[in-house]
Design a protein around this motif. Structure first.
Motif, PDB file in Angstrom:
ATOM      1  N   GLY A 236     -65.782  37.970  47.245  1.00  0.00           N
ATOM      2  CA  GLY A 236     -65.610  38.325  48.640  1.00  0.00           C
ATOM      3  C   GLY A 236     -64.309  39.068  48.850  1.00  0.00           C
ATOM      4  O   GLY A 236     -63.457  39.144  47.955  1.00  0.00           O
ATOM      5  N   CYS A 237     -64.155  39.627  50.035  1.00  0.00           N
ATOM      6  CA  CYS A 237     -62.917  40.317  50.412  1.00  0.00           C
ATOM      7  C   CYS A 237     -62.683  40.104  51.903  1.00  0.00           C
ATOM      8  O   CYS A 237     -63.548  40.439  52.716  1.00  0.00           O
ATOM      9  N   PRO A 238     -61.522  39.529  52.274  1.00  0.00           N
ATOM     10  CA  PRO A 238     -61.239  39.286  53.695  1.00  0.00           C
ATOM     11  C   PRO A 238     -60.796  40.558  54.413  1.00  0.00           C
ATOM     12  O   PRO A 238     -60.651  41.629  53.803  1.00  0.00           O
ATOM     13  N   GLY A 239     -60.534  40.399  55.699  1.00  0.00           N
ATOM     14  CA  GLY A 239     -59.881  41.453  56.452  1.00  0.00           C
ATOM     15  C   GLY A 239     -58.378  41.384  56.241  1.00  0.00           C
ATOM     16  O   GLY A 239     -57.896  40.756  55.286  1.00  0.00           O
ATOM     17  N   ASP A 240     -57.616  42.001  57.139  1.00  0.00           N
ATOM     18  CA  ASP A 240     -56.161  42.030  56.983  1.00  0.00           C
ATOM     19  C   ASP A 240     -55.431  41.154  57.994  1.00  0.00           C
ATOM     20  O   ASP A 240     -54.215  41.048  57.969  1.00  0.00           O
ATOM     21  N   HIS A 241     -56.190  40.504  58.895  1.00  0.00           N
ATOM     22  CA  HIS A 241     -55.603  39.547  59.821  1.00  0.00           C
ATOM     23  C   HIS A 241     -56.753  38.770  60.457  1.00  0.00           C
ATOM     24  O   HIS A 241     -57.926  39.102  60.256  1.00  0.00           O
ATOM     25  N   GLU A 242     -56.447  37.743  61.213  1.00  0.00           N
ATOM     26  CA  GLU A 242     -57.487  36.865  61.758  1.00  0.00           C
ATOM     27  C   GLU A 242     -58.464  37.587  62.678  1.00  0.00           C
ATOM     28  O   GLU A 242     -59.613  37.203  62.781  1.00  0.00           O
ATOM     29  N   GLY A 243     -58.005  38.626  63.337  1.00  0.00           N
ATOM     30  CA  GLY A 243     -58.887  39.337  64.266  1.00  0.00           C
ATOM     31  C   GLY A 243     -59.583  40.540  63.671  1.00  0.00           C
ATOM     32  O   GLY A 243     -60.207  41.316  64.395  1.00  0.00           O
ATOM     33  N   ALA A 244     -59.527  40.700  62.364  1.00  0.00           N
ATOM     34  CA  ALA A 244     -60.097  41.882  61.713  1.00  0.00           C
ATOM     35  C   ALA A 244     -61.621  41.901  61.864  1.00  0.00           C
ATOM     36  O   ALA A 244     -62.269  40.870  62.012  1.00  0.00           O
ATOM     37  N   LYS A 245     -62.181  43.099  61.788  1.00  0.00           N
ATOM     38  CA  LYS A 245     -63.623  43.264  61.889  1.00  0.00           C
ATOM     39  C   LYS A 245     -64.260  43.597  60.546  1.00  0.00           C
ATOM     40  O   LYS A 245     -65.410  43.259  60.282  1.00  0.00           O
ATOM     41  N   TYR A 246     -63.490  44.274  59.668  1.00  0.00           N
ATOM     42  CA  TYR A 246     -64.030  44.717  58.390  1.00  0.00           C
ATOM     43  C   TYR A 246     -63.111  44.288  57.249  1.00  0.00           C
ATOM     44  O   TYR A 246     -61.915  44.082  57.449  1.00  0.00           O
ATOM     45  N   PRO A 247     -63.665  44.161  56.022  1.00  0.00           N
ATOM     46  CA  PRO A 247     -62.829  43.829  54.868  1.00  0.00           C
ATOM     47  C   PRO A 247     -61.774  44.893  54.614  1.00  0.00           C
ATOM     48  O   PRO A 247     -61.959  46.069  54.956  1.00  0.00           O
ATOM     49  N   ASN A 248     -60.671  44.475  54.012  1.00  0.00           N
ATOM     50  CA  ASN A 248     -59.593  45.394  53.634  1.00  0.00           C
ATOM     51  C   ASN A 248     -59.262  45.132  52.168  1.00  0.00           C
ATOM     52  O   ASN A 248     -58.850  44.030  51.809  1.00  0.00           O
ATOM     53  N   TRP A 249     -59.457  46.142  51.327  1.00  0.00           N
ATOM     54  CA  TRP A 249     -59.247  46.004  49.879  1.00  0.00           C
ATOM     55  C   TRP A 249     -57.986  46.755  49.478  1.00  0.00           C
ATOM     56  O   TRP A 249     -58.042  47.956  49.207  1.00  0.00           O
ATOM     57  N   PRO A 250     -56.822  46.089  49.440  1.00  0.00           N
ATOM     58  CA  PRO A 250     -55.579  46.782  49.084  1.00  0.00           C
ATOM     59  C   PRO A 250     -55.585  47.178  47.604  1.00  0.00           C
ATOM     60  O   PRO A 250     -55.879  46.350  46.738  1.00  0.00           O
ATOM     61  N   VAL A 251     -55.263  48.442  47.323  1.00  0.00           N
ATOM     62  CA  VAL A 251     -55.249  48.920  45.938  1.00  0.00           C
ATOM     63  C   VAL A 251     -53.946  49.635  45.575  1.00  0.00           C
ATOM     64  O   VAL A 251     -53.859  50.277  44.532  1.00  0.00           O
TER      65      VAL A 251
END
Length: 322
Positions: free
Chosen positions: A113-128
């Protein structure tokens, strides 16, 4: 070792027809999707979980063809920032572990899985990338607040049910390299391991043989996928590793999937198989067919023809020559 297949390529066929077909090719194991991205064409969770007799009939159909089930697979995103999507993925994983436990299937495959970037995020954020620094802050928050807590709980649940978790190292998800897999394993326990797929390593410029050594030393390979990849260097020079070109536009992509033997020669695959054995893996090599240049039938047949002669079927036992 046994040669297997991830049966999603035959989702248009009934369970019986699929089993007859794969057995006729000399395949010895099936990996079955239970929902999520792979679908559930051959393994309906709710129906099976509700009826012990259906479970017995289901397993007998498989065993009567001389086959085993190597894993149940429920690839999805249980860490998705949208609660509905995450809950559906979590429920799917939980049910899949329960069924695997009831049927004596030792591994459940999925994505981290991949979370968002904060509690209110709508989409996953994949930092690379490590800079600008907010990417590091996102990554820290994801691991400490979402990834580790979730998988600690799921690891305990899987362990209680005597099922191992095979996480596929896949771009776009938080666990996508040997290092990220081992980090999660250190936090959550040895029930966490890899469903190792060389195709996703090659496009990340990771040598699968070295990845096998890294993970094999830790006993962290729970399942193995056989799929190949071509890297188109001119397109790679233009688009880079994280190429967003459609999979359907193969001429312009930096890399694309091939059937086994059509991205890397048989000797490379023989070295992969031998390294798996060297580091203690003696389970199923499960073919995953996603080749955009070959039909299902041709692609699977050629993968079987490449792999069958190089599979290591018997352990050496005592070294009689020493």
């Amino acid at each position: 070792m046994k040669l297997g297949v991830f049966t999603v390529l035959y989702s248009d066929k009934s369970l019986d027809d699929m089993l007859e077909l794969v057995a006729s090719k000399g395949i010895e194991a099936v990996e079955l999707g239970t929902g999520g991205y792979p679908g559930d064409a051959h393994c309906h969770l709710d129906s099976l979980l509700a009826d012990d007799n259906k479970q017995k009939e289901f397993i007998e159909k498989i065993r009567s063809r001389g086959l085993i089930v190597s894993a149940l697979s429920c690839h999805a995103n249980p860490l998705h920032p949208q609660e509905k999507i995450a809950k559906e993925a979590d429920a799917l994983f939980t049910k899949t572990v329960k069924l695997a436990s009831k049927l004596g299937i030792p591994v459940v495959n999925t994505f981290s899985g991949c979370p968002g970037d904060h509690e209110g995020a709508k989409y996953p954020n994949w930092p690379v990338a490590p800079w600008p620094n907010e990417f590091q802050e996102i990554l820290k928050w994801q691991w400490e607040e979402k990834i580790i807590p979730y998988w600690k709980e799921k690891a305990l649940f899987a362990e209680k049910n005597q099922v191992k978790i095979g996480l596929e190292l896949h771009g776009g998800f938080s666990v996508h390299t040997p290092a990220t897999l081992l980090r999660l394993r250190e936090e959550c326990g040895e029930v966490i391991g890899a469903n190792l797929d060389p195709s996703h390593l090659w496009w990340q410029s990771i040598d699968p043989i070295e990845a096998i050594k890294i993970l094999g030393r830790e006993g962290a390979i729970h399942h193995f996928h056989a799929k190949d990849t071509i890297v188109d260097q001119p397109n790679m020079n233009r688009n880079g590793l994280t190429d967003m070109t459609s999979y359907a536009d193969m001429r312009n992509r930096s890399w694309y999937f091939r059937t086994v033997g059509y991205g890397h020669e048989a000797k490379v695959w023989a070295d992969i198989i031998s390294t798996l054995r060297l580091y203690g893996y003696d389970y199923v090599v499960s073919i995953e067919h996603e080749d955009g240049l070959m039909s299902i039938e041709e692609g699977l047949t050629k993968a079987v023809q490449t792999l069958q002669p190089i599979m290591v079927k018997e352990s050496v036992g005592e070294m009689w020559w020493t």
